[in-house]
Design a protein around this motif. Structure first.
Motif: not given
Length: 402
Positions: A101, A103-104
């Motif tokens: 994750e 990109d979060r």
């Protein structure tokens, strides 16, 4: 006055004082929770309607926009000035073990994509291929190595778990975990029903030392490890490359949820020996007990909050520990090149260690090799400007809280 009446009045006053202290503590917790809620609302609404203007209507649009963008992690205060002092081709290299994750992660949002590079390690080859075929957010250069990180390179057993985030190279310790109950303020789940091994597979692993030799990587700016017990193997397998790292965010354990998993005390000792300083424990993970008929986090009377004198959320089993270099107190790190100090200050601000970021820049401008140079003057100007901006945001926040 009879002794009996005096004692009765004394006890009544004592109870009132105790109730008053308890009420003050509860109000303090409510205020803290409201502050967190305001920050979360900024993120959820993307700052379209600044909270402070809803509350008072007196804050300027400029201050509201600045506070909104800061709390949404769209920008930082010191970072733009720091980037101007760095060479244009100097990028922040972030290596991520457990990168599904990436990109979060809002902490990297303020960094221009052209100034960042991510390398993730993913033992699931199909997932690594999918991620490699996906453009990085905003055009950030990233790549995912189809292998897990470990202390050496080769192939080892990987234990898949029904809970995807629970898979590990270490065997799960069910004598510990089956007693758990995962809970939050809205729901509960018994660990024995959702957190258990479902199979094994041979997985390719690589050490950071071998990877750096193959790729010609000579330094890392930030290392993130969330690998369910394999953290020490990875650190030990980094070799001299670990000495180049400026900051580490690492999952640490307080219970043996995986067999032979190192504890926080072991990780802290290892990283301190390698020249890192502990700064904070983030992402606290609490569990309840499967045998308990109630869930503590569902009890409104518990008033969970930081700084209380009692524990309200259950047992703390894991967290993510933040470590940074401290050249001010470490003679071995004191002569880090100027760009490395600037990067360290940027990383400190990105992870909320704002005061440390200011301290680093103030120390750097007076370092013998920087003092009385144009860079020292630029640093002094940056410190003054950023101080004014932070104080303006503080004033705006205090008006909003009123």
């Amino acid at each position: 006055m009879a002794l009996k009446d005096f004692v009765s009045r004394f006890l009544g006053v004592r109870d009132l004082i105790a109730e008053n202290k308890q009420l003050k503590a509860q109000l303090h917790n409510v205020g803290a929770e409201l502050a967190v809620a305001r920050s979360q609302l900024y993120i959820l609404t993307q700052g379209n309607t600044p909270v402070s203007s809803l509350q008072t209507g007196s804050a300027s649009r400029e201050a509201d926009a600045q506070l909104s963008r800061y709390q949404r992690r769209d920008e930082l205060v010191l970072l733009p000035g720091i980037l101007e002092l760095l060479p244009q081709d100097d990028r922040f290299l972030v290596v991520d073990g457990g990168a599904r994750e990436v990109d979060r992660d809002l902490r990297w949002r303020p960094f221009p994509p052209s100034r960042m590079k991510f390398v993730g390690f993913e033992p699931d080859q199909a997932e690594a291929a999918r991620l490699n075929s996906t453009p990085g957010p905003g055009g950030i250069e990233w790549q995912f190595v189809p292998a897990g990180l470990w202390g050496s390179s080769g192939t080892i057993k990987f234990e898949h778990n029904k809970a995807g985030g629970g898979s590990s190279f270490l065997p799960q310790n069910r004598s510990v975990t089956d007693r758990w109950k995962f809970e939050n303020p809205h729901q509960i789940s018994l660990a024995a029903e959702i957190f258990f091994p479902i199979g094994e597979e041979d997985m390719t692993v690589v050490s950071l030392a071998d990877w750096s030799g193959q790729t010609g990587t000579t330094s890392i700016d930030f290392l993130k490890l969330n690998v369910q017990g394999a953290e020490h193997e990875i650190l030990d397998g980094a070799g001299p490359l670990l000495d180049t790292v400026l900051g580490v965010l690492i999952e640490v354990a307080f219970v043996e949820s995986y067999k032979d998993r190192p504890f926080f005390a072991d990780t802290d000792r290892l990283l301190r020996q390698r020249g890192f300083t502990f700064f904070d424990l983030l992402a606290h993970h609490y569990i309840g007990r499967s045998a308990s008929p109630i869930a503590a986090q569902h009890l409104k009377i518990m008033q969970p909050g930081v700084g209380q004198l009692t524990s309200s959320w259950g047992q703390l089993i894991e967290g993510h520990a933040l470590y940074l270099r401290d050249p001010i107190s470490d003679d071995n790190a004191a002569q880090l090149p100027l760009p490395r100090i600037l990067k360290l200050a940027a990383l400190a601000e990105a992870f909320g260690q704002v005061e440390y970021a200011f301290e680093l820049l103030d120390w750097l401008k007076d370092r013998p090799d920087v003092k009385d140079t144009p860079i020292a003057q630029t640093l002094a100007g940056l410190i003054a400007s950023a101080t004014s901006k932070y104080k303006a945001m503080l004033r705006d926040d205090m008006r909003g809280a009123g």
